[in-house]
Motif scaffolding. Structure first.
Motif, short mmCIF file in Angstrom:
data_model
loop_
_atom_site.label_atom_id
_atom_site.label_comp_id
_atom_site.label_asym_id
_atom_site.label_seq_id
_atom_site.Cartn_x
_atom_site.Cartn_y
_atom_site.Cartn_z
N PRO A 7 0.82 -1.17 0.31
CA PRO A 7 0.49 -0.45 0.28
C PRO A 7 0.85 1.16 -0.49
CG PRO A 7 -0.98 -1.56 1.36
CD PRO A 7 0.12 -1.90 1.19
N ALA A 8 2.07 0.91 0.64
CA ALA A 8 2.50 2.10 1.11
C ALA A 8 3.78 2.35 -0.68
CB ALA A 8 3.28 2.26 1.85
N ILE A 9 3.38 1.31 -2.01
CA ILE A 9 4.10 1.66 -2.11
C ILE A 9 4.15 2.28 -4.20
CG2 ILE A 9 6.46 0.09 -3.78
CD1 ILE A 9 6.84 -0.83 -1.15
N ALA A 10 4.85 3.04 -4.76
CA ALA A 10 3.53 3.84 -5.88
C ALA A 10 3.44 1.81 -6.98
CB ALA A 10 4.68 3.87 -6.96
N ASN A 11 2.86 2.01 -7.97
CA ASN A 11 2.46 0.42 -8.01
C ASN A 11 3.85 0.49 -9.22
OD1 ASN A 11 -0.28 -0.13 -6.95
ND2 ASN A 11 -0.78 1.13 -8.55
N ASN A 12 4.49 1.38 -9.65
CA ASN A 12 5.09 1.05 -11.02
C ASN A 12 6.81 1.83 -9.82
OD1 ASN A 12 3.50 -0.59 -12.68
ND2 ASN A 12 2.37 1.06 -12.93
N PRO A 13 7.03 1.07 -9.24
CA PRO A 13 8.14 2.03 -8.91
C PRO A 13 9.15 1.90 -10.12
CG PRO A 13 8.15 0.12 -8.31
CD PRO A 13 7.49 -0.37 -8.68
N PRO A 14 10.16 2.97 -10.32
CA PRO A 14 10.81 3.60 -12.07
C PRO A 14 12.08 2.50 -12.26
CG PRO A 14 11.29 5.40 -9.86
CD PRO A 14 10.21 4.13 -9.87
N SER A 15 12.07 3.06 -13.07
CA SER A 15 13.44 1.60 -13.43
C SER A 15 14.40 2.51 -13.36
CB SER A 15 13.50 1.08 -14.15
OG SER A 15 13.03 1.30 -15.78
N HIS A 16 14.24 3.81 -13.63
CA HIS A 16 15.70 4.73 -13.85
C HIS A 16 16.77 4.29 -12.47
CE1 HIS A 16 17.93 8.79 -14.03
NE2 HIS A 16 17.56 8.87 -14.79
N PRO A 17 18.60 5.00 -13.74
CA PRO A 17 19.72 3.95 -12.99
C PRO A 17 19.95 5.06 -11.98
CG PRO A 17 20.16 4.82 -14.83
CD PRO A 17 18.29 4.86 -15.10
N VAL A 18 19.98 5.85 -11.40
CA VAL A 18 20.14 6.77 -10.70
C VAL A 18 19.04 6.35 -9.29
CG1 VAL A 18 20.74 8.63 -9.72
CG2 VAL A 18 20.74 8.32 -12.06
N VAL A 19 20.29 6.01 -8.40
CA VAL A 19 19.75 5.34 -6.76
C VAL A 19 19.46 6.89 -5.71
CG1 VAL A 19 20.11 2.83 -7.36
CG2 VAL A 19 21.83 4.65 -6.14
N GLU A 20 18.46 7.01 -5.00
CA GLU A 20 18.30 7.68 -3.94
C GLU A 20 19.17 7.84 -3.05
OE1 GLU A 20 14.39 6.63 -5.71
OE2 GLU A 20 16.61 5.74 -4.75
N LYS A 21 19.76 6.86 -2.70
CA LYS A 21 20.78 6.36 -1.54
C LYS A 21 22.21 5.81 -2.38
CE LYS A 21 21.61 5.29 3.33
NZ LYS A 21 22.17 6.63 3.89
N ASN A 22 23.07 5.99 -2.51
CA ASN A 22 24.04 4.99 -3.02
C ASN A 22 25.20 4.25 -1.98
OD1 ASN A 22 25.80 6.65 -2.37
ND2 ASN A 22 26.44 7.53 -4.51
N ARG A 23 25.20 4.23 -0.73
CA ARG A 23 25.76 3.70 0.32
C ARG A 23 24.76 3.33 1.01
NH1 ARG A 23 31.35 4.28 0.89
NH2 ARG A 23 32.22 5.93 -1.09
N ILE A 24 24.78 1.72 1.03
CA ILE A 24 23.94 1.28 2.16
C ILE A 24 24.48 0.07 2.98
CG2 ILE A 24 22.13 -0.61 2.18
CD1 ILE A 24 21.20 2.15 1.43
N THR A 25 23.68 0.83 4.30
CA THR A 25 24.09 -0.24 5.09
C THR A 25 23.31 -1.51 5.48
OG1 THR A 25 25.58 0.58 6.64
CG2 THR A 25 25.73 -1.13 7.48
N ILE A 26 23.71 -3.04 5.36
CA ILE A 26 23.11 -4.23 5.76
C ILE A 26 23.27 -4.47 6.80
CG2 ILE A 26 21.79 -5.96 4.67
CD1 ILE A 26 22.74 -5.30 1.92
N ALA A 27 22.72 -5.16 7.91
CA ALA A 27 22.80 -5.80 9.04
C ALA A 27 22.43 -6.99 8.70
CB ALA A 27 21.95 -5.27 9.74
#
Length: 333
Positions: A7-27
């Motif tokens: 419900p909180a996500i647009a039905n068609n998330p854009p496929s543009h290659p530029v990411v909003e946050k290019n440094r990500i930490t995964i725990a």
């Protein structure tokens, strides 16, 4: 596989290659485990980098501690048990899982043949020490459920966090714990040396169904729902890399896998690691999709022994989405 839109996500998330946050930490809670193998493969083969991401993986003693890191703000997303998305709803926090790694928990509960040589039934564990990866982890959940089916509560045993690698093996061998709840390669090593007697085994979908009564979604990548909604390019890039790793694992030989993972994961026994991978391979998701029946099975299990869930109004539709996996599978066919 039908795509379920969050419900909180647009039905068609854009496929543009530029990411909003290019440094990500995964725990993650125990990256050496097969449970998290897709994450390791995506990282070691450069799949995150190929998607324009610089990923830092922070490894913790168990999934509960990885969750705490994200809630505390020191990581962006978690590679961990999907069940945490349901647990946090009871605390009024919304989490969304966006790619599934495992279709079965891969967790084994076993007793020590050293301290409980005459074990016969689960009630024999009353008053005993049970080694789990960490409090609040999925190993803790499985133990609670198995005990509940035998009429025992968590208060009837003592839980001890032993981690997910050599320390867990050492704790059982030294007699510091009477039972262990862990995954491969830890369990495979103890099993090979005839040091344990199995109580519950979810390293196959058949074993999982026998214990839980249905499919049980396990390891996944999840994040705070607002983060997922605000960073669709980034989440898509993460999912692309993970789905690509899942596809690779479907075709890779045990020998290829053992060459890619860090040497420390092998626990000084390459052949055993390869055998254990072959045994767990069937529980790896082939495409990152959630089956709609899986979350329902998990919720029923949690309600069966946890009073917090018995009274809670859990909205399953907000805890998972196949939207990003669908786009990833289109990209990596």
């Amino acid at each position: 596989m039908a795509t379920i839109s969050h419900p909180a996500i647009a039905n068609n998330p854009p496929s543009h290659p530029v990411v909003e946050k290019n440094r990500i930490t995964i725990a993650v809670g125990g990256q050496n485990l097969f449970y998290y193998l897709p994450l390791t493969i995506a990282d070691r083969l450069g799949y995150f980098r190929d998607e324009g991401l610089t990923v830092e993986i922070s490894d913790f003693a168990g999934g509960g501690k990885a969750l705490q890191a994200m809630i505390g703000g020191s990581s962006d997303v978690v590679a961990g048990a999907y069940e945490h998305t349901l647990k946090m709803q009871t605390k009024k926090q919304s989490l969304t899982a966006f790619v599934l790694m495992n279709t079965a928990p891969q967790i084994v509960m076993a007793v020590s043949r050293k301290t409980l040589p005459n074990y016969q039934q689960i009630s024999d564990l009353k008053g005993k020490k049970i080694g789990i990866s960490a409090p609040g982890s999925s190993t803790n959940m499985l133990a609670n459920f198995v005990l509940a089916k035998a009429g025992l509560t968590p208060d009837d045993v003592s839980y001890i966090g032993v981690g997910t690698s050599a320390g867990a093996v050492a704790a059982l061998r030294a007699g510091r714990i009477d039972a262990i709840v862990n995954t491969d390669p830890v369990i495979a090593l103890l099993e090979q040396n005839h040091e344990i007697t199995l109580i519950a085994d979810t390293r196959s979908e058949q074993g999982t169904n026998a214990i839980f009564g249905g499919q049980m979604p396990a390891g996944a990548l999840y994040g705070k729902s607002e983060f997922v909604a605000a960073n669709p390019h980034t989440i898509q890039a993460l999912t692309n890399a993970m789905v690509r790793a899942l596809h690779w694992l479907q075709k890779a030989s045990p020998q290829e896998v053992s060459r890619v993972v860090p040497a420390s994961y092998l626990l000084n026994d390459v052949a055993l690691y390869q055998q254990a991978f072959a045994k767990n391979r069937a529980t790896l998701s082939s495409n990152g999709y959630f089956s709609p029946s899986g979350p329902e099975t998990l919720l029923a299990v949690l309600k069966s022994y946890d009073p917090d869930f018995a009274a809670a109004d859990i909205h399953l539709a907000t805890t998972w989405t196949n939207q990003f996996a669908a786009h990833a599978n289109d990209k990596y066919k």
